[in-house]
Design an enzyme around this catalytic site. Structure first.
Site, mmCIF file in Angstrom:
data_model
loop_
_atom_site.group_PDB
_atom_site.id
_atom_site.type_symbol
_atom_site.label_atom_id
_atom_site.label_comp_id
_atom_site.label_asym_id
_atom_site.label_seq_id
_atom_site.Cartn_x
_atom_site.Cartn_y
_atom_site.Cartn_z
ATOM 1 C CG ASP A 7 31.136 30.897 23.630
ATOM 2 O OD1 ASP A 7 30.820 31.699 22.733
ATOM 3 O OD2 ASP A 7 32.137 31.057 24.368
ATOM 4 C CG ASP A 9 35.904 33.541 20.239
ATOM 5 O OD1 ASP A 9 36.790 33.076 19.510
ATOM 6 O OD2 ASP A 9 35.106 34.416 19.861
ATOM 7 N NE ARG A 115 28.818 42.143 13.884
ATOM 8 C CZ ARG A 115 27.884 42.712 13.126
ATOM 9 N NH1 ARG A 115 28.064 42.824 11.839
ATOM 10 N NH2 ARG A 115 26.804 43.196 13.665
ATOM 11 C CG ASP A 168 34.597 31.290 27.479
ATOM 12 O OD1 ASP A 168 33.637 31.503 26.710
ATOM 13 O OD2 ASP A 168 35.630 31.979 27.476
#
Ligand code: BG6
Ligand code: MG
Length: 219
Positions: A7, A9, A115, A168
């Site tokens: 992932d 972020d 995005r 996360d």
């Protein structure tokens, strides 16, 4: 173990503060309640889903035209803040782990709901570091739907059962589990369902991941 999916972020870079500030500014403008607690409900889910959550919490209904305007405004504020990002914002341990996986010939992918993934990867100098990038621009269903991770596996011709995900957020953990993958949770938030939890990536390595994978899937 044939593929590691990250992932973005909260795993590779911490953008949480910028998301919070951008949503807070939009919420203030529209007299909507917004708190750190509400912000934590937004991790891993698409921008449009985030707005729905904020509006639901506030018992507010808006037209689709207003909703589009609000999403655009939030993203403009957020992207302004992203300009401050640099290589220094890559979270501890990530670069060492990336290098270790490459040395061991393990392909690496990004599976993110954002995005803004291409912009963020460019800002932190990692836009050419992954074998594939699947992000919010390429999917119809946001996490916790497994689409984003299944697409990573598909694009690299890998069996989802042989993939490992670093996540996360609870929505992302649920997506990884639904995809049939091994999931390693990152951070300090309690993430139910993960195969292992680490505070940071600092002590992670190919050997550690592969040994855990063997324990979990090859018993
Ligand atoms: C995820 C974040 O990575 O991306 C979410 O955890 C965010 O909080 C989502 O809403 C969508 O991000 P963006 O950049 O498309 O607004
Ligand atoms: Mg995340």
């Amino acid at each position: 173990m044939e593929l590691v999916i990250f992932d973005l972020d909260g795993v590779i870079v911490s953008t949480d503060k910028y998301h919070y500030e951008a949503w807070k500014s939009l919420a203030d403008e529209h007299s909507l309640l917004f708190s750190h607690e509400i912000n934590s409900m937004l991790r891993g889910v698409s921008r449009a889903e985030c707005l729905k959550i904020i509006l639901d919490v506030n018992g507010r209904v808006v037209s689709s035209v207003d909703s589009s305007k609000m999403l655009l405004k939030k993203n403009t504020i957020y992207q302004d803040k992203l300009h401050a990002l640099s290589k220094n914002d890559i979270l501890p341990g990530f670069l060492k782990l990336l290098n270790d996986l490459k040395v061991n010939n393990i392909p690496v992918a990004i599976g993110s709901s954002s995005r803004n993934t291409p912009l963020i990867l460019k800002k932190i100098g990692l836009d050419r570091s992954f074998d594939t990038v699947v992000d919010g621009n390429c999917i119809d269903n946001s996490k916790p739907h497994p689409e984003v991770f299944l697409k990573c596996a598909e694009q690299l011709g890998k069996n989802p059962l042989k993939c490992v995900v670093y996540e996360d957020a609870i929505a992302g953990v649920d997506a990884g589990i639904a995809a049939g993958m091994m999931v390693i949770g990152v951070g300090t938030e309690k993430l139910t369902g993960v195969h292992k939890m680490v505070k940071t990536l600092e002590n992670e390595s190919y050997e550690i991941i592969n040994n855990l994978y063997k324990e979990v899937f090859e018993v």
